[in-house]
Scaffold this motif. Sequence first.
Motif, short mmCIF file in Angstrom:
data_model
loop_
_atom_site.label_atom_id
_atom_site.label_comp_id
_atom_site.label_asym_id
_atom_site.label_seq_id
_atom_site.Cartn_x
_atom_site.Cartn_y
_atom_site.Cartn_z
N HIS A 237 21.33 35.81 61.86
CA HIS A 237 22.18 36.31 62.93
C HIS A 237 23.42 37.02 62.39
CE1 HIS A 237 20.02 32.72 64.54
NE2 HIS A 237 19.80 33.53 65.57
N GLN A 238 23.91 36.54 61.24
CA GLN A 238 25.14 37.09 60.67
C GLN A 238 25.01 37.21 59.16
OE1 GLN A 238 28.40 34.55 61.82
NE2 GLN A 238 28.16 34.94 64.00
N THR A 239 25.88 38.06 58.59
CA THR A 239 25.95 38.18 57.13
C THR A 239 27.41 38.11 56.71
OG1 THR A 239 23.95 39.53 56.99
CG2 THR A 239 25.47 39.64 55.13
N ILE A 240 27.69 37.27 55.72
CA ILE A 240 29.03 37.20 55.12
C ILE A 240 29.02 38.08 53.88
CG2 ILE A 240 30.76 35.73 54.04
CD1 ILE A 240 29.64 33.39 55.65
N ILE A 241 29.86 39.11 53.89
CA ILE A 241 29.96 40.03 52.75
C ILE A 241 31.18 39.65 51.92
CG2 ILE A 241 30.25 42.44 52.05
CD1 ILE A 241 28.87 43.24 54.64
N LEU A 242 30.95 39.36 50.63
CA LEU A 242 32.02 39.02 49.71
C LEU A 242 32.23 40.17 48.74
CD1 LEU A 242 30.87 35.38 48.86
CD2 LEU A 242 32.54 36.06 50.58
N ASP A 243 33.48 40.60 48.62
CA ASP A 243 33.76 41.75 47.75
C ASP A 243 35.10 41.55 47.07
OD1 ASP A 243 33.72 44.27 46.56
OD2 ASP A 243 34.72 45.19 48.28
N PHE A 244 35.08 41.52 45.72
CA PHE A 244 36.34 41.49 44.98
C PHE A 244 36.91 42.90 45.01
CE2 PHE A 244 34.41 37.65 43.16
CZ PHE A 244 35.48 36.78 43.32
N ALA A 245 37.71 43.15 46.04
CA ALA A 245 38.21 44.50 46.29
C ALA A 245 39.09 44.99 45.14
CB ALA A 245 39.00 44.52 47.60
N ASP A 246 39.77 44.09 44.50
CA ASP A 246 40.67 44.51 43.41
C ASP A 246 40.94 43.30 42.52
OD1 ASP A 246 42.43 46.09 41.91
OD2 ASP A 246 44.14 45.35 43.07
N PHE A 247 40.85 43.48 41.20
CA PHE A 247 41.23 42.40 40.30
C PHE A 247 41.54 42.98 38.93
CE2 PHE A 247 36.64 42.65 39.70
CZ PHE A 247 36.48 42.50 38.33
N THR A 248 42.42 42.28 38.23
CA THR A 248 42.79 42.65 36.86
C THR A 248 42.72 41.39 36.01
OG1 THR A 248 45.14 42.28 37.32
CG2 THR A 248 44.31 44.53 37.57
N ILE A 249 42.27 41.56 34.78
CA ILE A 249 42.10 40.43 33.87
C ILE A 249 42.88 40.70 32.58
CG2 ILE A 249 40.46 39.03 32.55
CD1 ILE A 249 40.09 38.71 35.51
N GLY A 250 43.69 39.74 32.18
CA GLY A 250 44.29 39.78 30.85
C GLY A 250 45.51 40.66 30.68
N ASN A 251 46.27 40.89 31.74
CA ASN A 251 47.53 41.62 31.56
C ASN A 251 48.52 40.71 30.81
OD1 ASN A 251 46.61 43.87 32.88
ND2 ASN A 251 47.41 43.25 34.87
N THR A 252 49.01 41.21 29.68
CA THR A 252 49.83 40.37 28.81
C THR A 252 51.31 40.73 28.92
OG1 THR A 252 47.99 40.18 27.24
CG2 THR A 252 50.18 39.59 26.44
N ARG A 253 52.13 39.67 28.98
CA ARG A 253 53.59 39.84 28.96
C ARG A 253 54.14 38.91 27.90
NH1 ARG A 253 53.60 39.25 35.18
NH2 ARG A 253 54.05 37.06 34.71
N GLU A 254 55.06 39.41 27.12
CA GLU A 254 55.69 38.58 26.09
C GLU A 254 57.20 38.66 26.21
OE1 GLU A 254 52.53 38.23 22.41
OE2 GLU A 254 54.40 39.34 22.12
N THR A 255 57.83 37.53 26.10
CA THR A 255 59.30 37.45 26.14
C THR A 255 59.77 36.71 24.90
OG1 THR A 255 59.21 37.36 28.56
CG2 THR A 255 61.29 36.75 27.49
N LYS A 256 60.70 37.32 24.17
CA LYS A 256 61.21 36.69 22.95
C LYS A 256 62.61 36.13 23.20
CE LYS A 256 58.68 39.43 19.52
NZ LYS A 256 58.80 40.31 18.34
N TYR A 257 62.84 34.95 22.65
CA TYR A 257 64.15 34.30 22.73
C TYR A 257 64.61 34.04 21.30
CZ TYR A 257 62.73 33.51 27.56
OH TYR A 257 62.32 33.70 28.86
N ILE A 258 65.72 34.69 20.89
CA ILE A 258 66.23 34.57 19.52
C ILE A 258 67.42 33.61 19.53
CG2 ILE A 258 67.22 35.78 17.56
CD1 ILE A 258 65.78 38.30 18.56
N ILE A 259 67.34 32.59 18.69
CA ILE A 259 68.38 31.57 18.66
C ILE A 259 68.88 31.43 17.22
CG2 ILE A 259 68.89 29.13 19.08
CD1 ILE A 259 66.52 29.12 21.04
#
Length: 376
Positions: free
Chosen positions: A230-252
């Motif tokens: 009677h019905q269909t559920i449509i699943l769609d990963f409309a947008d995704f990103t994997i592995g975006n890297t951010r680095e923050t350095k703290y010098i002491i």
Amino acid sequence: MKIKTRPAAIVLICLVAACTTPARLYNHGDYYRATMASVKRLRTKPDDTKVQEILQKSYPMAISNLQSSIDKLQLSGDPDKYYSIVKMYNMLNAMANEIERCPKAAELIPEPTDFTQEAETAREAGAEAFYRLGVEALDRNSVEGARKALYFFDNVDNFVKSYKDLDSLVAEAKMGSILKVLVRRPITPLRYRLSSDFFFDNLLEGLNYANYHNKVEFLEEETKDPEYAHQTIILDFADFTIGNTRETKYIIDCIRDSVIIDYTNIRGERIPIYGTVRAQYIEVHSEVVSAGLLEVKIINNKNKQPIIQRRFPGEYVWISVWGYYVGDMRALTPEQIEVCRLGRELPPSDQELFVEFTKPIYNRTIDFLTNYYYNY
């Protein structure tokens, strides 16, 4: 041991008994109960002439009143009327049975009227009325019609067990009452297919595990023809990103006093020399961000139109803290030394990151779908 009874309780008991005497019931127009009470009294006091008189008057009045009520109900188009009609015929037969089982009552009313055939006819009529309604509902060839048919067929069974071909019709209605829903597997790049399939398989299992009172069935779209459901559920990963890297350095800048930096020899004795040591500690916070958006759309298979649509976001941030130093390690704290010792940690694989960011999406999606279909 004597039991003391309060005067007020005695009065209450007497009032209750008085309200249920044959005479009181007869005077209140409750001829059925007056008849039954009279028969009961005559079993223990067959010579009670007053009760004998009440029985002879109340019994025909009870028959007349119940028959009049039955005749009025017969004019109604509501099939539920047959429940009341059968109940009244049962009351009529109950009076006859009680009279026959009481010698004195049977003497006063030697041939009480038997309504067994009328009761049977009413049960047949009730079964037929609900049977026709059930067949009409089932012929609509819809989930709603099948569910109504089950209700009507249940009523048929209340009147006559296994009426006509009721068993096969009930089986057909049960099959038709289940909302069949296909679930489309999301399409993702090959490198993420394993994780995407893991998400889909868990979701399908979770949907079928939920309790829908056996009214909804979920199947993978690839296993059935679209016309089946009677019905269909449509699943769609409309947008995704994997592995975006951010680095923050703290010098002491680290300084520590009173540290042994050398030794000297005075008069043959080795004496430590204390001083200040310095180091520059660099702590790096590495974040690997993975995020995505799942679009969930429920389609009506008959007209191909969307019924409802939602979007569910998810995010996973993998964090690693590592560090290194320049200078004298003795200037660092034990915690800083441990961070430097562990070194830089490798992030999870893309497959693992995909699974992690879909976990909150899974929870939101399963909650939405189970709530939507729970009362469907």
